[in-house]
Design an enzyme around this catalytic site. Structure first.
Site, mmCIF file in Angstrom:
data_model
loop_
_atom_site.group_PDB
_atom_site.id
_atom_site.type_symbol
_atom_site.label_atom_id
_atom_site.label_comp_id
_atom_site.label_asym_id
_atom_site.label_seq_id
_atom_site.Cartn_x
_atom_site.Cartn_y
_atom_site.Cartn_z
ATOM 1 N N SER A 91 22.411 28.343 28.384
ATOM 2 C CA SER A 91 23.207 27.113 28.492
ATOM 3 C C SER A 91 23.792 26.909 29.878
ATOM 4 O O SER A 91 24.538 25.946 30.100
ATOM 5 C CB SER A 91 24.346 27.141 27.456
ATOM 6 O OG SER A 91 23.832 27.124 26.149
ATOM 7 N N ASN A 118 33.295 21.056 6.244
ATOM 8 C CA ASN A 118 33.059 22.486 6.462
ATOM 9 C C ASN A 118 33.078 22.883 7.922
ATOM 10 O O ASN A 118 33.452 24.009 8.262
ATOM 11 C CB ASN A 118 31.720 22.891 5.845
ATOM 12 C CG ASN A 118 30.562 22.076 6.381
ATOM 13 O OD1 ASN A 118 30.499 20.862 6.142
ATOM 14 N ND2 ASN A 118 29.651 22.704 7.104
ATOM 15 N N SER A 177 25.052 21.319 7.607
ATOM 16 C CA SER A 177 25.768 21.727 8.823
ATOM 17 C C SER A 177 26.301 23.140 8.711
ATOM 18 O O SER A 177 26.628 23.763 9.723
ATOM 19 C CB SER A 177 26.904 20.754 9.142
ATOM 20 O OG SER A 177 27.780 20.619 8.039
ATOM 21 N N GLY A 178 26.368 23.664 7.483
ATOM 22 C CA GLY A 178 26.747 25.058 7.310
ATOM 23 C C GLY A 178 25.751 26.012 7.940
ATOM 24 O O GLY A 178 26.081 27.169 8.208
ATOM 25 N N HIS A 216 31.360 20.117 2.440
ATOM 26 C CA HIS A 216 31.016 20.907 1.262
ATOM 27 C C HIS A 216 31.809 20.400 0.059
ATOM 28 O O HIS A 216 32.974 20.012 0.184
ATOM 29 C CB HIS A 216 31.378 22.382 1.473
ATOM 30 C CG HIS A 216 30.499 23.102 2.445
ATOM 31 N ND1 HIS A 216 29.398 22.530 3.049
ATOM 32 C CD2 HIS A 216 30.565 24.384 2.926
ATOM 33 C CE1 HIS A 216 28.825 23.422 3.845
ATOM 34 N NE2 HIS A 216 29.515 24.543 3.782
ATOM 35 N N ARG A 234 22.637 24.644 -1.528
ATOM 36 C CA ARG A 234 22.497 23.794 -0.343
ATOM 37 C C ARG A 234 21.982 22.424 -0.790
ATOM 38 O O ARG A 234 21.007 22.350 -1.555
ATOM 39 C CB ARG A 234 21.524 24.415 0.661
ATOM 40 C CG ARG A 234 21.469 23.684 1.997
ATOM 41 C CD ARG A 234 22.697 24.000 2.842
ATOM 42 N NE ARG A 234 22.683 25.356 3.355
ATOM 43 C CZ ARG A 234 23.734 25.940 3.944
ATOM 44 N NH1 ARG A 234 24.877 25.288 4.078
ATOM 45 N NH2 ARG A 234 23.653 27.174 4.380
ATOM 46 N N ALA A 244 27.664 23.485 17.058
ATOM 47 C CA ALA A 244 28.384 22.453 16.305
ATOM 48 C C ALA A 244 29.843 22.828 16.088
ATOM 49 O O ALA A 244 30.745 21.996 16.257
ATOM 50 C CB ALA A 244 27.693 22.221 14.958
ATOM 51 N N CYS A 249 33.468 29.100 5.262
ATOM 52 C CA CYS A 249 33.863 27.703 5.039
ATOM 53 C C CYS A 249 34.075 27.384 3.565
ATOM 54 O O CYS A 249 35.047 26.705 3.197
ATOM 55 C CB CYS A 249 32.826 26.763 5.649
ATOM 56 S SG CYS A 249 31.113 27.138 5.201
ATOM 57 N N GLN A 288 26.751 22.635 -0.767
ATOM 58 C CA GLN A 288 27.058 22.842 0.642
ATOM 59 C C GLN A 288 26.107 22.081 1.563
ATOM 60 O O GLN A 288 24.886 22.124 1.414
ATOM 61 C CB GLN A 288 27.037 24.348 0.968
ATOM 62 C CG GLN A 288 28.093 25.105 0.181
ATOM 63 C CD GLN A 288 28.121 26.595 0.474
ATOM 64 O OE1 GLN A 288 28.320 27.402 -0.425
ATOM 65 N NE2 GLN A 288 27.941 26.980 1.728
#
Length: 353
Positions: free
Chosen positions: A44, A321, A164-165, A247, A240, A17, A134, A161
């Site tokens: 990958s 964030n 995505s953190g 955030h 969270r 991400a 972040c 938060q």
């Protein structure tokens, strides 16, 4: 940047991400004429990632030769950085590392360009710069102008938060659990210790011996290093919440010198990277989904005097964030190095040497 010799940039963790956000911001800010290598693990191989209007083939990090790379942006986990960042530096690349691997070592600057960009002066090929956490980044962008003017002595902060953190696995877990909850199915936590959908989790990262989590201690350690003031005390509670991106932080600070609210308001209104919002219209108070998502600024609202302390000030701080808290800050460091002529500077001692 000298358009005749555009830099060569490697993005490590390009399929994650933050890596994807780095590629987007590089395309936005530096254009698609720069040479970019998208690096990831062998799993990958065969994948492609978007870079502006182009698609880049993913290259395998283990096999990659960093010779000829000017800037290497790492966001693939601490163990990956520990192994590969030193060899990138040894090849002459300037490494900007988004993990916690190098943040707490004195020899590596921990940089938020709006706050302590002077730490980049004199750096050149082979340098390693650490990107802060972040939650720390957005807080110090708001704190710095107040600290410079009045001296911040203590900060109490509660963070809210987004998932995505925790990376893509956090995003997937919230989406999946939300669907399961709405359809009456049981949920099984994997990315987090407890279910995150329709819940809040008052502990992020591993618990430390002092009763704080590592995420909370990061804010304490990093704020002092970035502000270059070991007297600043930071008391954090990291939570969270079931939000995808952005955030939020309730920040309660105390200043050494008395600060009138109008003076603080003027400082924040003119601070680089800050977007100050008044409270007259409650629908405009900064929130992650409406204000922060996909935006560069650190949003500040709910500015007020603390009723419980004569030198206390309260504020609400919101930021994307993944963007400012990670990818954008790294690209801003790159841009500052480039503007300062870092590619032509004398090479410092490489990381790990």
């Amino acid at each position: 940047m000298n358009p005749a010799t555009p830099p060569v940039v490697a993005v490590v963790g390009a399929t994650g991400a933050v890596g994807e956000a780095m590629l987007d911001i590089l395309a936005e800010r530096l254009g698609t004429k720069i040479k970019v290598h998208a690096l990831a693990s062998a799993g990958s191989l065969g994948k492609t990632v978007e870079f502006g209007s182009k698609e880049l083939d993913v290259e395998v990090l283990d096999d990659f030769d960093f010779s000829g790379v000017d800037y290497a942006l790492f966001s693939a986990g601490g163990s990956v950085s520990a192994e590969h960042a030193p060899r990138a530096c040894a090849a002459g690349a300037m490494v900007i590392d988004n993990t916690s691997e190098f943040r707490y070592r004195d020899e590596f600057p921990l940089v938020v360009p709006e706050v302590n960009g002077h730490r980049l002066e004199g750096l050149g090929p082979g340098a390693l710069i650490a990107n802060p956490n972040c939650s720390t980044i957005q807080m110090v962008v708001a704190l710095a102008p107040i600290h410079r003017a009045f001296g911040v002595t203590r900060v109490n902060v509660a963070t809210y938060q987004s998932v995505s953190g925790a990376g893509r696995k956090g995003l997937d877990e919230l989406a999946r659990q939300t669907a399961d909850r709405l359809n009456g199915r049981s949920v099984e936590p994997k990315a987090f210790t407890q279910p995150i959908a329709f819940n809040v989790l008052p502990a992020i990262d591993k618990m430390q011996d002092n009763g704080y989590t590592r995420e909370e201690m990061k804010m304490h350690w990093e704020t002092r290093k970035i502000l270059e003031d070991d007297q600043v005390m930071v008391n954090a509670t990291a939570v969270r919440v079931p939000v995808f991106f952005g955030h939020s932080e309730a920040v309660h600070l105390e200043t050494r010198e008395h600060a009138e609210l109008d003076a603080v308001r003027e400082l924040l209104a003119n601070a680089p990277g800050v977007r100050l919002v008044g409270d007259e219209d409650l629908s405009e108070i900064p929130t992650p989904s409406r204000h922060a998502g996909g935006r560069d600024e650190v949003w500040v609202g709910r500015l007020r005097k603390d009723l419980s302390h004569p030198n206390g000030i309260d504020l609400w701080v919101v930021s994307d964030n993944v963007r400012k808290g990670a990818a954008l800050n790294a690209v801003q460091i790159l841009q500052a190095l480039e503007a300062g002529g870092a590619r032509g500077a004398v090479a410092p001692v490489a990381a790990g040497s």
